[in-house]
Design a protein around this motif. Structure first.
Motif, PDB file in Angstrom:
ATOM      1  N   HIS A 130       0.833  -1.213   0.000  1.00 26.90           N
ATOM      2  CA  HIS A 130       0.000   0.000   0.000  1.00 26.90           C
ATOM      3  C   HIS A 130       0.870   1.267   0.000  1.00 26.90           C
ATOM      4  CE1 HIS A 130      -3.472   2.526   0.705  1.00 26.90           C
ATOM      5  NE2 HIS A 130      -2.856   3.072   1.752  1.00 26.90           N
ATOM      6  N   ALA A 131       1.920   1.259   0.821  1.00 23.98           N
ATOM      7  CA  ALA A 131       2.823   2.420   0.878  1.00 23.98           C
ATOM      8  C   ALA A 131       3.591   2.574  -0.425  1.00 23.98           C
ATOM      9  CB  ALA A 131       3.787   2.276   2.053  1.00 23.98           C
ATOM     10  N   LEU A 132       3.976   1.453  -1.045  1.00 26.23           N
ATOM     11  CA  LEU A 132       4.705   1.517  -2.319  1.00 26.23           C
ATOM     12  C   LEU A 132       3.837   2.111  -3.425  1.00 26.23           C
ATOM     13  CD1 LEU A 132       6.720  -1.832  -2.449  1.00 26.23           C
ATOM     14  CD2 LEU A 132       7.618   0.484  -2.227  1.00 26.23           C
ATOM     15  N   ILE A 133       2.557   1.708  -3.453  1.00 22.88           N
ATOM     16  CA  ILE A 133       1.647   2.225  -4.479  1.00 22.88           C
ATOM     17  C   ILE A 133       1.522   3.742  -4.364  1.00 22.88           C
ATOM     18  CG2 ILE A 133      -0.761   2.238  -5.240  1.00 22.88           C
ATOM     19  CD1 ILE A 133      -0.863  -0.739  -4.547  1.00 22.88           C
ATOM     20  N   GLN A 134       1.544   4.261  -3.139  1.00 23.38           N
ATOM     21  CA  GLN A 134       1.452   5.702  -2.941  1.00 23.38           C
ATOM     22  C   GLN A 134       2.770   6.412  -3.245  1.00 23.38           C
ATOM     23  OE1 GLN A 134       0.066   5.991   1.135  1.00 23.38           O
ATOM     24  NE2 GLN A 134      -2.045   6.356   0.441  1.00 23.38           N
ATOM     25  N   LEU A 135       3.884   5.740  -2.911  1.00 26.28           N
ATOM     26  CA  LEU A 135       5.184   6.412  -2.987  1.00 26.28           C
ATOM     27  C   LEU A 135       5.798   6.391  -4.384  1.00 26.28           C
ATOM     28  CD1 LEU A 135       7.410   7.825  -1.384  1.00 26.28           C
ATOM     29  CD2 LEU A 135       8.405   5.569  -0.917  1.00 26.28           C
ATOM     30  N   ILE A 136       5.635   5.284  -5.125  1.00 24.23           N
ATOM     31  CA  ILE A 136       6.318   5.144  -6.418  1.00 24.23           C
ATOM     32  C   ILE A 136       5.961   6.263  -7.402  1.00 24.23           C
ATOM     33  CG2 ILE A 136       6.461   3.700  -8.486  1.00 24.23           C
ATOM     34  CD1 ILE A 136       6.559   1.272  -6.672  1.00 24.23           C
TER      35      ILE A 136
END
Length: 386
Positions: A130-136
């Motif tokens: 979830h954090a990767l989807i927001q950060l990338i």
């Protein structure tokens, strides 16, 4: 020594550096969950971050080291407080695109990539989808933004250089044309006029002593003057004369480039009987349109050509800011503003064909120029002398 990109500091206006500082308010809450000593330390680091950010936005000297300093502070914030401080990468990202050289830009971008990888690895972000989807997406924007700014600045510099090159080419072309005209006039008329002067002096001396010889010399002068007139006509016909029709087309292009709408009225294809009048009105139209673009701040400009019995009128009207300056034709060029100099030049051209210029302008009410020239029957102009 590395050269500054584009020869000068580049990038967005400095006002943007203040706008983005408002987002520093949101992560502050993480400071106040810490002990008092860490709150003071965090606020001190944040103050250094803001100072380096503002300085790097305004000064070229030391900008590269400020960018590296910003990245280091972001790394400290991420490890000590919260991984969400990675979004602070949006602050150094545009500054990277403003760096002095490509080498500095590449090093800074590598430092940004190292920041994202090290923080992601240390915080185990790869385990949080979830954090990767927001950060990338944000990371991609941070890495692409410097390149986009660099390309945009380079395109702007290339356009400026192209405009300067075109202006220089135009100036050199005009100088070359002047030199060519000067050479042609000297070569074609210098000898002829000298011959006319010598023969007229000889005829003056012979008029009492040898009248028949004096008459022959006068006839030779007439023949020589006709030859000179023919040479002048050939020289003028070889020049690229400015016409109203061509200048209306050119006016449409230059006004469109300035965001001004052209309203062409009347018959722009009307055949003007005198090439000289056509040329002079064309030059006046060119000067008028140039003044509209440079000084008027108008939204629309109208050009109207009207033929009335015995006269030809050309109207150039704009809805710009106008002026309260009164045009005084007798004002000297050295003391008059540039606009009045242009009007004086147009008035001097119109004198060649006994034309007139009427200048009508008022503050916030636009400007109107009226050029009036008399139309003369061409057949009346030539009388054969025998």
């Amino acid at each position: 020594m590395e050269k500054e990109y584009g020869g000068r500091p580049s990038g967005p206006p400095s006002i943007f550096s203040f706008i983005w500082l408002i987002y520093l308010v949101f992560p502050l809450y993480t400071f106040f969950d810490q002990p008092i000593d860490q709150i003071v330390e965090g606020l001190a680091l944040l103050a250094v971050f803001v100072a380096m950010y503002l300085y790097s936005f305004r000064r070229l000297q030391g900008r590269f080291y400020c960018v590296l300093g910003l990245i280091i502070i972001i790394f400290i914030f991420c490890l000590k407080y919260d991984v969400s401080y990675l979004y602070f990468g949006f602050y150094p990202s545009p500054i990277i695109g403003m760096l002095r050289s490509k080498k500095q830009m590449v090093i800074s971008m590598m430092a940004m990539v190292a920041l994202f990888i090290s923080v992601g690895w240390e915080s185990k972000l790869y385990l949080d989808s979830h954090a990767l989807i927001q950060l990338i997406p944000a990371v991609l924007i941070m890495l692409v933004l410097p390149i986009a700014l660099r390309i945009g600045q380079r395109s702007k510099d290339l356009r400026e250089r192209l405009n300067l090159a075109n202006e220089e080419i135009s100036r050199l072309s005009k100088n070359e044309e002047r030199q060519r005209i000067s050479r042609d006039l000297h070569d074609t008329l210098g000898h002829t006029l000298s011959l006319i002067t010598l023969k007229s002096e000889l005829a003056e001396k012979l008029v009492l002593r040898n009248p028949e010889r004096a008459i022959q010399e006068v006839r030779d002068i007439q023949q020589t003057s006709r030859s000179a007139l023919k040479q002048v006509r050939e020289l003028v016909s070889g020049m690229n004369a400015v016409t109203i029709r061509d200048e209306i087309v050119h006016a449409k292009q230059i006004l469109a480039a300035a965001g001004i709408v052209l309203d062409a009225k009347g018959d722009s294809n009307h055949v003007i009987p005198s090439p000289l009048i056509d040329n002079i009105l064309g030059m006046c139209l060119r000067e008028s349109v140039t003044n509209v673009v440079k000084h008027s701040r108008a939204r629309t400009c109208s050009i109207e050509l009207v033929e009335q019995p015995g006269i030809l009128k050309l109207f150039v009207t704009d809805d710009g800011k106008g002026t309260d300056t009164v045009y005084n034709p007798a004002q000297s060029a050295s003391s008059s503003p540039s606009t009045c100099n242009g009007l004086k030049g147009m008035r001097d051209r119109l004198k060649l064909v006994e034309g007139e210029l009427v200048f009508d302008s008022a503050m916030n009410k636009g400007t109107r120029l009226l050029f009036t020239v008399p139309l003369v029957n061409k057949s009346v102009g030539e009388v054969e002398v025998r």
